[in-house]
Design an enzyme around this catalytic site. Structure first.
Site, mmCIF file in Angstrom:
data_model
loop_
_atom_site.group_PDB
_atom_site.id
_atom_site.type_symbol
_atom_site.label_atom_id
_atom_site.label_comp_id
_atom_site.label_asym_id
_atom_site.label_seq_id
_atom_site.Cartn_x
_atom_site.Cartn_y
_atom_site.Cartn_z
ATOM 1 N N HIS A 28 -59.149 12.133 -13.321
ATOM 2 C CA HIS A 28 -60.134 11.403 -14.141
ATOM 3 C C HIS A 28 -61.254 12.325 -14.627
ATOM 4 O O HIS A 28 -62.124 11.894 -15.375
ATOM 5 C CB HIS A 28 -60.735 10.233 -13.357
ATOM 6 C CG HIS A 28 -59.723 9.201 -12.971
ATOM 7 N ND1 HIS A 28 -58.896 8.594 -13.897
ATOM 8 C CD2 HIS A 28 -59.373 8.687 -11.761
ATOM 9 C CE1 HIS A 28 -58.090 7.740 -13.268
ATOM 10 N NE2 HIS A 28 -58.351 7.788 -11.975
ATOM 11 N N ASP A 72 -49.678 8.748 -10.544
ATOM 12 C CA ASP A 72 -50.738 7.955 -9.925
ATOM 13 C C ASP A 72 -50.734 6.563 -10.581
ATOM 14 O O ASP A 72 -50.306 6.424 -11.726
ATOM 15 C CB ASP A 72 -52.074 8.666 -10.180
ATOM 16 C CG ASP A 72 -53.226 8.096 -9.388
ATOM 17 O OD1 ASP A 72 -53.572 8.687 -8.358
ATOM 18 O OD2 ASP A 72 -53.792 7.060 -9.810
ATOM 19 N N HIS A 80 -53.145 5.009 -11.694
ATOM 20 C CA HIS A 80 -54.119 5.004 -12.791
ATOM 21 C C HIS A 80 -53.735 6.030 -13.858
ATOM 22 O O HIS A 80 -53.157 7.069 -13.548
ATOM 23 C CB HIS A 80 -55.515 5.372 -12.264
ATOM 24 C CG HIS A 80 -55.991 4.507 -11.142
ATOM 25 N ND1 HIS A 80 -55.905 4.892 -9.822
ATOM 26 C CD2 HIS A 80 -56.551 3.275 -11.160
ATOM 27 C CE1 HIS A 80 -56.406 3.918 -9.058
ATOM 28 N NE2 HIS A 80 -56.797 2.935 -9.848
ATOM 29 N N ASP A 128 -51.393 5.687 -4.595
ATOM 30 C CA ASP A 128 -51.884 4.345 -4.933
ATOM 31 C C ASP A 128 -50.882 3.505 -5.733
ATOM 32 O O ASP A 128 -51.150 2.349 -6.042
ATOM 33 C CB ASP A 128 -53.250 4.408 -5.635
ATOM 34 C CG ASP A 128 -53.312 5.429 -6.746
ATOM 35 O OD1 ASP A 128 -52.248 5.949 -7.132
ATOM 36 O OD2 ASP A 128 -54.425 5.707 -7.231
HETATM 37 ZN ZN LIG Z 1 -55.334 6.647 -8.694
#
Ligand SMILES: [Zn+2]
Length: 290
Positions: free
Chosen positions: A127, A164, A166, A253
């Site tokens: 991120h 991931d 995300h 995750d």
């Molecule tokens: Zn993540």
């Protein structure tokens, strides 16, 4: 090339602990190592465990803006958070630099022929962009690894597979106009999860058009559909792109028991996923994976 594998680990990784009530806790690294130990993985003769050196400012500055790097160092000194969910302290900064150093160690080891594959424990801070952090991330270890390999090992083509739960908005942003980095991300539908971007139509810009591939998946996707998507998208694109290395940005995750996401993968799904990455790497880049 050697069949050996490198794993980077430092006991100070545990300083990447974002707080008592924060989902990102520092014990995850030691828990992982303890689990590997219990499975007998750490005593495999082909595995080399390497204690990384911290990344240098020069390493960071190949990716991040100088002002941003200075901001993070200042926040660390003042013990102030970057944003509401991304605290910064001297301890966290020290751990972040060690994790980035670990990623570099992994890539260097693979290209120096010390190992074919390498695992950077604690990595995947996708991120973080050139001039921003967030989502628990300060420095983008994946991009810093790529730029290290470009500058020091003559590596030219990189495939980043981000699994991931995300979307890796930072990594995607950094390489949005760069056709030498094919970024493929499978993630939970951004309408249902942080960071709220990562749509199919975000395909890259100018020279990088077509080199950013987003595969948003609905909550409760499960192993079968997930692996189907990987087979349909990642495998043929890797074969066509012919990278020098595959960098897999993992994320636990995506597992069904993780509180942060809802993709519903099982341990078996992760196993199949890693086998698929390994076999694809064997075919397209002599097995080189970090
Ligand atoms: Zn993540």
């Amino acid at each position: 090339m050697s069949e050996k594998a490198i794993m980077t680990f430092h006991e100070k990784f545990k300083q990447y602990d974002l707080g008592k009530d924060h989902p990102f806790k520092g014990d995850r690294f030691e828990n992982a190592m303890r689990f590997f130990e219990s499975q007998g993985l750490l005593s495999l003769p082909e595995l080399m465990i390497v204690k990384p050196e911290p990344a240098s400012k020069e390493d960071l500055l190949r990716v991040h803006d100088r002002e941003y790097v200075h901001l993070i160092f200042r926040l660390a000194k003042e013990n102030r958070p970057y944003d509401f969910e991304t605290p910064v302290s001297q301890e966290i900064l020290e751990a972040a630099l060690l994790v980035v150093g670990g990623a570099i160690e992994c890539g260097e080891g693979v290209f120096e022929g010390k190992a074919k594959r390498a695992v950077s424990i604690g990595g995947g801070y996708h991120h973080a962009g050139r001039n921003y952090g967030g989502g628990f991330c300060l420095f983008n270890d994946v991009a810093i690894l790529i730029e290290f390999l470009r500058a020091n090992c003559g590596v030219k083509r990189f495939l980043v597979l981000d699994y991931d739960v995300h979307f890796g908005n930072g990594t995607s942003d950094i390489y949005y106009r760069d056709p030498s980095v094919l970024y493929i991300s499978l993630h939970q539908d951004p309408r249902t999860i942080y960071p709220g971007t990562g749509f199919v139509w975000q395909t890259g810009e100018s020279d990088g058009e077509g080199y950013n591939v987003n595969v948003p998946l609905p909550p409760r996707t499960g192993d079968a559909t997930y692996l189907h998507a990987l087979n349909e998208v990642f495998v043929p694109m890797a074969e066509e792109f012919k990278p020098d290395i595959i960098i897999a940005n993992g994320g636990s995750d995506s597992h069904f028991a993780d509180m942060l996401g809802n993709l519903g993968l099982t341990v078996n799904g992760f196993f199949e996923l890693s086998q698929l990455i390994r076999k694809t790497a064997e075919r397209v880049c002599e097995g080189r994976i970090v």
